[in-house]
Design an enzyme around this catalytic site. Sequence first.
Site, mmCIF file in Angstrom:
data_model
loop_
_atom_site.group_PDB
_atom_site.id
_atom_site.type_symbol
_atom_site.label_atom_id
_atom_site.label_comp_id
_atom_site.label_asym_id
_atom_site.label_seq_id
_atom_site.Cartn_x
_atom_site.Cartn_y
_atom_site.Cartn_z
ATOM 1 C CE LYS A 247 -3.398 2.519 2.869
ATOM 2 N NZ LYS A 247 -4.313 2.453 4.036
ATOM 3 C CE LYS A 259 -6.854 8.362 8.212
ATOM 4 N NZ LYS A 259 -7.613 7.209 8.768
ATOM 5 N NE ARG A 333 -11.177 -1.094 3.117
ATOM 6 C CZ ARG A 333 -11.824 -1.306 4.250
ATOM 7 N NH1 ARG A 333 -12.981 -1.943 4.270
ATOM 8 N NH2 ARG A 333 -11.327 -0.895 5.398
#
Length: 485
Positions: A247, A259, A333
Amino acid sequence: MKPELRKIHRITPDQSVVCIIGKDEIPDTIVLTREEREYAVKQLRTGEEIVFINSYFKCTYFVRIKDGLSGFKASEELRKAASGMKKLIRSNDHIELVITSWDVYERSVADFAEGLILSIYKFDKYKTKDEDDVPKKYPSVLLLHGNLGRAEIKWLDDLTDAVYLARDLINEPVNHLNSLALASEIEKTGKNAGFRVEVLNKGKIEALKMGGLLSVNKGSVDPPVFCILEWHPQKPVNSKPFVLVGKGIVYDTGGLNIKTGDYMMLMKGDMAGAAAVTGVFHTLAKNNVPLHIIGLIPITDNRPGGNAFTQGDIITMFNKMTVEVGNTDAEGRLILADAISYASKYKPELIIDVATLTGSAASTFGNQAMAMMTNAGRKYIDLLAECGNEVYERVAELPFYDEYNEAIKSSVADIRNIGGREAGAITAGKFLEHFAEYPIIHLDIAGTGLLKKDDHYRLKEGTGSGVRLLSLFLKKTAEEYKKLK
Ligand code: BES
Ligand code: MN
Ligand code: ZN
């Protein structure tokens, strides 16, 4: 600076030495006066584990391994002992330091050296002045005494270089290391170590229709990059390659699902998986490990921005599957999925992905183990677990039941990029599994890859988690293949 490693056959009486021992006795190879010797033995008999003798012109350190301790636990104790001694060692300002052992297991010298090297790493390139209170230095050469072979020393040297490299990449903030800069660091590593690196630019990524990577990149000013690494040794033992996927989120703001609080802390390190894969390639190529491996590293930052992807977006991925975006902070992902389906092109024996993927993995295991989920055969799982103990980058397996797929069902697309509140690390793993047409081992290093404070020789911020584990795993895999031939 990392100390140089050199093998020596003899210790001279004037040299400073770290001597690892398993009994309260001192070998004849260590030259001390009778008083010093008596003092040291007395200290050891009272149960001291570290005994230090300053003989004015040299220093001698004894490290006593606990009675009965052996195997991987002893190795880890020694790495930790080395890190615990780093201040003392530095206070003595050695240029060279001998490491030897007596009547203990053979690898002890290497384990101590490894612990010391990993614990004295520093990321201080942006300090304009030396703020250290003591103008003293760590040794610039470690002289390894004993039966360690040249190949083992070279392995340790390249492996610790790889950990330093991975840590440097992770610790570098995004204003100094954006997507393009990370790709060129990977290219540089390839040139230096001797593996091939191909960098796919945005145009190529668009042509390939990597919808996951392109969507995450939409809010960004910097383009996405997709790096393909290949280590193809002269005579590989395997015909089907191992594919490593890392990643490479150079910064994770969360995107429009931004966030909040201090959750953005450490998110410059959301490419720790990419750094680990790069480090593994460095080690294997430098040591000419006869295993054919491919590395796939999708790179971008994840930011809100004028055209940022949004909650509710439906993305068509590289493999044509559609994904409903339930949350833009579940970006890892999405980029990994494209890379994992791209891996099919190589008809791999096994895919291993490494990623700082979920806070859930970090809350489940803390920093003591990475979370592993897999549909691969037992032989690889067992070997990985064994390697995990050996290098003490332990892997803890989470269940991978198909029932967890329920949570990532979508009513508008083939699949959704978030599950519910529960089992977050597992539903992330299951999401990735949908894109894998070959056996996969998924390693979530969110807990082990980035630390808020030092843990012995695993230092704060980027630890380099995964480098030592996967380098050893692939080396041993190559050895297994050779046995079968
Ligand atoms: N990069 C983070 C995961 C992370 C968190 C790594 C803390 C290291 C330390 C990842 O992209 C993320 O934001 N995951 C979310 C997923 C959620 C939105 C389903 C998480 O874990 O909260
Ligand atoms: Mn995220
Ligand atoms: Zn992330």
